[in-house]
Design an enzyme around this catalytic site. Structure first.
Site, PDB file in Angstrom:
ATOM      1  NE  ARG A  52      10.006   2.254   0.559  1.00  0.00           N
ATOM      2  CZ  ARG A  52      11.127   2.323   1.261  1.00  0.00           C
ATOM      3  NH1 ARG A  52      12.265   2.163   0.683  1.00  0.00           N
ATOM      4  NH2 ARG A  52      11.096   2.524   2.545  1.00  0.00           N
ATOM      5  CB  THR A  53       3.965   2.344  -2.960  1.00  0.00           C
ATOM      6  OG1 THR A  53       4.795   1.270  -2.521  1.00  0.00           O
ATOM      7  CG2 THR A  53       3.067   1.861  -4.075  1.00  0.00           C
ATOM      8  CE  LYS A  99     -14.438  14.680   8.371  1.00  0.00           C
ATOM      9  NZ  LYS A  99     -14.952  15.787   7.552  1.00  0.00           N
ATOM     10  NE  ARG A 116       0.378   0.477  -0.386  1.00  0.00           N
ATOM     11  CZ  ARG A 116       1.657   0.287  -0.105  1.00  0.00           C
ATOM     12  NH1 ARG A 116       2.159   0.717   1.022  1.00  0.00           N
ATOM     13  NH2 ARG A 116       2.442  -0.332  -0.949  1.00  0.00           N
ATOM     14  CG  HIS A 140       2.739  -4.108  -3.648  1.00  0.00           C
ATOM     15  ND1 HIS A 140       2.437  -3.115  -4.550  1.00  0.00           N
ATOM     16  CD2 HIS A 140       3.640  -3.566  -2.786  1.00  0.00           C
ATOM     17  CE1 HIS A 140       3.126  -2.021  -4.230  1.00  0.00           C
ATOM     18  NE2 HIS A 140       3.847  -2.276  -3.168  1.00  0.00           N
TER      19      HIS A 140
HETATM   20  C1  NCD Z   1       5.768  -3.184   0.755  1.00  0.00           C
HETATM   21  C2  NCD Z   1       4.277  -3.060   1.029  1.00  0.00           C
HETATM   22  O1  NCD Z   1       3.795  -2.031   1.445  1.00  0.00           O
HETATM   23  O2  NCD Z   1       3.631  -4.066   0.807  1.00  0.00           O
HETATM   24  N1  NCD Z   1       6.433  -1.972   0.687  1.00  0.00           N
HETATM   25  C3  NCD Z   1       6.361  -1.203  -0.409  1.00  0.00           C
HETATM   26  O3  NCD Z   1       5.467  -1.271  -1.205  1.00  0.00           O
HETATM   27  N2  NCD Z   1       7.392  -0.381  -0.609  1.00  0.00           N
HETATM   28  C4  NCD Z   1       6.447  -4.109   1.645  1.00  0.00           C
HETATM   29  C5  NCD Z   1       6.382  -3.869   3.111  1.00  0.00           C
HETATM   30  O4  NCD Z   1       5.687  -3.016   3.617  1.00  0.00           O
HETATM   31  O5  NCD Z   1       7.093  -4.633   3.787  1.00  0.00           O
END
Ligand code: NCD
Length: 320
Positions: free
Chosen positions: A54-55, A82, A104, A134
């Protein structure tokens, strides 16, 4: 604001400015023509070293709705798998002319490393670094709470709102970003977790209320919003599986179900960042209840990420 790396360094005015811009963006998303020309000619790179659904699609949708060019760069199937270093990746992004990089990474601190390195000149947005932060998740949570519990007029914060954050605080970058942001916005924060899933020193903080069962927290506070966290099994490495006795025990003490929800004030809303472990931290009845705003969090996420990209890349004029 040059980068969006964490919520500790966001001032109250900056946080409110992002929420206000998010409200404007959300309004544009209700129009028939949802695409704005604002970031035409800009390049946004999604650099994902860790799995995400989703992110990543939320940032992609946000950048595309602002007419930016989007390049997705994921660890799987690229030279990142790699063993290419963050430095070499950054030099490549710089050579490709990235105006903003959404990163990320499994390592806490990776986003600030990229921002502070001088390897590239683009704006950096932290989309989750290890167990650290986050920030856009916390901003979309705050935006969702403001809409339901305060109102969406410009300039509003979350003063007087009581938010319970429940579960795996220790491993959760969502909690890591929410706690400072909620405090900055004037909310009262109640933390509910087994002692083994609390960061060291949290019980000594006098700006947080800590409870060791969800029932105690419901009893002690008028909770306006309850934020359930995913039990992050993939991060429970250091202590083996010994963070709690069993999944059943965790659900019994910390799970949100219909009964616990009914014991909260009628207006209380339920949040979860996803992905959910249904039946572990949240029951189907709570997740699907009319008081759940979990699906709305996802759509608000696009508006908040549009606002973040817009404020970093396009300066401060209001969107057309
Ligand atoms: C979160 C994450 O990845 O930190 N999820 C997200 O961003 N949708 C929370 C999680 O993974 O529990």
């Amino acid at each position: 604001m040059r980068h969006l790396l964490d919520t500790d360094t966001l001032t109250r005015d900056e946080a409110i400015r992002i929420l206000d811009a998010s409200a404007q963006m959300a309004a544009t998303q209700e129009r028939e023509m949802r695409k704005l020309p604002t970031l035409r000619g800009k390049t946004v790179v999604n650099l994902f070293f860790e799995d995400s659904t989703r992110t990543r699609i939320s940032f992609e949708a946000a950048a595309k709705r602002l007419s930016a060019d989007v390049i997705n760069f994921s660890a799987k199937g690229s030279s990142l798998s790699k063993g290419e270093s963050l430095k070499d990746t950054a030099l490549t992004l710089q050579a490709m002319g990235a105006d903003a990089v959404v990163i990320r990474h499994w390592a806490s601190g990776a986003a600030s490393r990229l921002a502070g390195s001088g390897w590239m000149h683009g704006h950096v947005i932290n989309a989750g670094d290890g167990t650290h932060q986050h920030p856009t998740q916390a901003l979309l949570d705050a935006f969702t709470m403001r809409r339901h519990l305060v109102d969406d007029s410009a300039g509003k914060a979350l003063d007087g709102v009581t938010v319970a954050i429940v579960g795996d605080i220790l491993h959760s970058r969502v909690a890591g970003s929410n706690i400072p942001l909620l405090r900055t916005l004037g909310a009262k924060v109640v933390v509910v977790a087994p002692p083994t899933l609390l960061p060291y020193g949290m019980t000594d903080r006098d700006d947080l209320d800590v409870h060791y069962t969800l029932d105690d927290a419901i009893e002690a506070h008028d909770i306006d919003a309850v934020m359930m966290l995913r039990v992050q099994r993939e991060r429970m490495t250091g202590g083996g599986s010994g963070f709690f006795p069993s999944p059943e025990e965790y659900t019994r003490l910390f799970g949100l179900d219909g009964d616990r929800l009914r014991r909260m004030p009628d207006h209380a809303i339920v949040l979860h960042p996803g992905p959910m472990n249904r039946g572990l931290e949240i029951s189907a009845e709570a997740a699907d209840s009319p008081r759940s705003v979990i699906v709305e969090q996802v759509s608000n996420g696009v508006a908040v990420r549009m606002a973040a990209l817009y404020l970093l890349l396009a300066g401060e004029e209001a969107p057309q």
